[in-house]
Scaffold this active site. Sequence first.
Site, short mmCIF file in Angstrom:
data_model
loop_
_atom_site.label_atom_id
_atom_site.label_comp_id
_atom_site.label_asym_id
_atom_site.label_seq_id
_atom_site.Cartn_x
_atom_site.Cartn_y
_atom_site.Cartn_z
N THR A 186 0.86 -1.19 0.00
CA THR A 186 0.00 0.00 0.00
C THR A 186 0.90 1.24 0.00
O THR A 186 2.05 1.16 0.46
CB THR A 186 -0.88 0.04 1.26
OG1 THR A 186 0.00 0.04 2.39
CG2 THR A 186 -1.78 -1.16 1.36
N GLU A 331 -5.97 -3.41 -1.20
CA GLU A 331 -6.47 -4.54 -0.39
C GLU A 331 -7.64 -5.26 -1.03
O GLU A 331 -8.08 -6.29 -0.54
CB GLU A 331 -6.91 -4.03 1.00
CG GLU A 331 -5.78 -3.63 1.92
CD GLU A 331 -5.36 -2.17 1.79
OE1 GLU A 331 -5.63 -1.56 0.73
OE2 GLU A 331 -4.78 -1.62 2.74
N LYS A 442 -15.15 18.18 9.75
CA LYS A 442 -16.24 18.27 10.73
C LYS A 442 -16.44 19.72 11.11
O LYS A 442 -15.59 20.33 11.72
CB LYS A 442 -15.89 17.44 11.99
CG LYS A 442 -15.90 15.96 11.70
CD LYS A 442 -15.09 15.17 12.71
CE LYS A 442 -14.49 13.96 12.06
NZ LYS A 442 -13.05 14.02 11.87
N TRP A 447 -20.79 16.89 9.00
CA TRP A 447 -19.67 16.51 8.14
C TRP A 447 -19.79 17.18 6.78
O TRP A 447 -20.87 17.29 6.22
CB TRP A 447 -19.66 14.99 7.93
CG TRP A 447 -19.15 14.22 9.11
CD1 TRP A 447 -18.95 14.70 10.38
CD2 TRP A 447 -18.80 12.84 9.14
NE1 TRP A 447 -18.49 13.70 11.19
CE2 TRP A 447 -18.40 12.55 10.47
CE3 TRP A 447 -18.78 11.82 8.20
CZ2 TRP A 447 -17.97 11.28 10.86
CZ3 TRP A 447 -18.37 10.55 8.58
CH2 TRP A 447 -17.96 10.29 9.90
P1 AMP Z 1 -4.89 2.50 -2.98
O1 AMP Z 1 -4.93 1.28 -2.17
O2 AMP Z 1 -3.60 3.25 -2.86
O3 AMP Z 1 -5.26 2.24 -4.40
O4 AMP Z 1 -5.98 3.52 -2.39
C1 AMP Z 1 -7.30 3.13 -2.18
C2 AMP Z 1 -8.12 4.33 -1.82
O5 AMP Z 1 -8.25 5.20 -2.95
C3 AMP Z 1 -9.54 4.02 -1.45
O6 AMP Z 1 -9.67 3.57 -0.12
C4 AMP Z 1 -10.23 5.36 -1.68
O7 AMP Z 1 -10.02 6.25 -0.60
C5 AMP Z 1 -9.50 5.90 -2.88
N1 AMP Z 1 -10.28 5.64 -4.09
C6 AMP Z 1 -10.14 4.67 -4.99
N2 AMP Z 1 -11.03 4.80 -6.00
C7 AMP Z 1 -11.77 5.89 -5.72
C8 AMP Z 1 -12.88 6.56 -6.35
N3 AMP Z 1 -13.37 6.16 -7.51
N4 AMP Z 1 -13.39 7.65 -5.74
C9 AMP Z 1 -12.89 8.09 -4.56
N5 AMP Z 1 -11.86 7.52 -3.93
C10 AMP Z 1 -11.31 6.42 -4.49
#
Ligand code: AMP
Length: 545
Positions: A186, A331, A442, A447
Site C-alpha cells: 500500500t 487490499e 467536521k 460533516w
Molecule cells: P490505494 O490502495 O492506494 O489504491 O488507495 C485506495 C483508496 O483510494 C480508497 O480507499 C479510496 O479512498 C480511494 N479511491 C479509490 N477509488 C476511488 C474513487 N473512484 N473515488 C474516490 N476515492 C477512491
Amino acid sequence: MLGLMQSQPLLISSLITFAERHHGDGEIVSRRVEGDIHRYTYRELAQRSRQLANALEALGVPQGERVASIAWNGYRHMEMYFGVSGSGRVLHTINPRLHPEQVAWIVNHAEDQVLCFDMTFLPLVQAVHAKCPTVKKWVALCDADKLPADSGIPGLTSYEEWIGAASSTYAWPQIDENSASSMCYTSGTTGNPKGVLYSHRSTTLHAYAAALPDVMNLSARDAVLPVVPMFHVNAWGIPYSAALTGCKVVFPGPALDGKSVYELVEAEGVTFAAGVPTVWQMLLTHVRANGLKFSTLKRTVIGGSACPPAMITAFQEEFGVNVLHAWGMTETSPLGTLCTLKNKHLQLPRAQQELLQQKQGRAICGVDLKIVGGDGKELPWDGKTYGDLLVRGPWILDSYFKGDSPLIKDENGVGWFPTGDVATIDADGFMQITDRSKDVIKSGGEWISSIDIENIAMAHPAVTMAACIGMPHPKWDERPIVAVSLKPGASVTREELLKFYEGKTAKWQIPDDVVFVEAIPLGATGKMLKTKLREQLQGYKLPGL
Ligand code: AMP
C-alpha cells in the site's frame, strides 16, 4: 456429498495457457522505454513466460519466494506476470515513484530474491541495491547490448540474455490455488507500507469478475490500453482479464503524457482504456487544445480517486466516450464497485444519468459491502446516510504480509475489511464515497465531504485541480478551505471562485477561503497528497482569525 465435477485449481498459468491455445495470434503492442513500438502475440508471450520460468528454476529460486519488478507497462513486465506467478513464485511489483528509502524497505520486507527493472530506473536501483542483501540477482529489462558496462550493480544481467538461454519447454506446476501469486505494498501515507499478498484463486476470480459486462465488459473484440501502471494493484487486473478474454493489449510504456497516449489510442484502435483522473486530465487537455476526436475509443474506466463530474461530462458529451467510475483499493485486488446503469435508468434524462455516474457504483458480484455507524451497526441504504465502508469477498484482504488482520467481526462472527472510506449507499446499491475517513471535515457537528467541494471547484473552467482540507476553527471545530491550481494562462480570483459555489452546495459548506498553489502535491499513484498539502500550508490561518 461432493459434486462429481473435475477438480482443477484456479491458477494464473491456466489463463496464459488458454490465451496461447485460443488466441495465439492475439496482439500485444508495447511502447518501449527505448521509444519504439514492439509487437508480438499471446503465443510469444506464453513461450517467453515459460523461458522466464525455466530461468528462475535454473537460478534456484524456490516456489513461494519473491521476484520483484520495477517497470513500466510493457510486454516484458507481462511475461513476469505469468512466468513468475505461473511457476509458483510471487511477483512483487514495486512502485518506482516511492522514495528510495521506502523502496529499499519494501524489498527487504518482502525478501525479494530477484529484481528486474526497466533501464529508466537504473539510478533508483543504483541508489538502493547495496541496501538490499536478499536480492541475489539483478536483471535489467533490456537487450544485452543495452546493458551499461559500469552500472556498479554486481552481476547485472540483461533480461534478454537471461531468458534467451532458457528453454521454452516447461510444464506449469499444478500448485494449490490458495498459494500466493503476487504482492503489492500500500502507498502508506502514514507509517510503513503494508504488503498485500494475492493468491492464484483471488486473482483468477477477480479476472473473471473484471471482464463481466457490468464491470469492464472485456472481450476478444476489444483493444485495451491500461494506462494505470502494472505496479498499481496489477494494473487493476487487466493483464489477467486480457489473457482470459484474448483482447488486444496496448501498453503505453513510460509515455503517459496526453499526446503520446492519444497517438497510441488512435494508431492501435484502442476501444477501452483505464487510468486515474490525473492522467485523463492530461489526455483531455491535449485533445481539446488540438481539436482532436477519438475514432475508436468507446469507454474508459476511471478510478483510484474520485472522478470529477466535469470529466465524466467532457468524455461523454464532447467525445462520445462512456466513463465507468470505479472504486477499489490495493487490499481489494482492486475492483470493489463499478458504475454502470441498470435497465430502469436507461430512460432517465442525461443529467440524471450523470448524477448516477458520479457515484463509485455497484458492488461486483463476489464483493459484499455495507456502511456502519460508530457503534458498528449497519446503516440504511438511502443514498443519504453516510458511514464507514466495510467490504468482504474472495479477493479482499484477510491479513497483511507478516502483519495483522484488520478485519472487524460482525454479530455473526463474519469478518469485514474496514476500508477507511466514508460512503453512502442508495436503494439500488450504488455506493458513493464522500471521503477518506481522515479527510472528512467536521464543521459544527456536521460533516462536509471534501470530494463534493473539490468537484465544484474543478467544474470551474480556470481550475485544473482542487484539494479541500479542514482547518482548525475555535467555534466550528473545522472549516473547509480549497487549494486550487489553475490551467496555464487561466485566471480566477478568490471572490469569483467562492461566488461560483453559490447555489451548488449548502451555504455553510462553502469553503472559507481559496488558496492558489502552483500544483497540488500528488502521491506515488497519482492521488492528491493532502498530508503534504497540510505541511505546505503550515502556519496558515483562516480569514478573520
Ligand atoms: P490505494 O490502495 O492506494 O489504491 O488507495 C485506495 C483508496 O483510494 C480508497 O480507499 C479510496 O479512498 C480511494 N479511491 C479509490 N477509488 C476511488 C474513487 N473512484 N473515488 C474516490 N476515492 C477512491
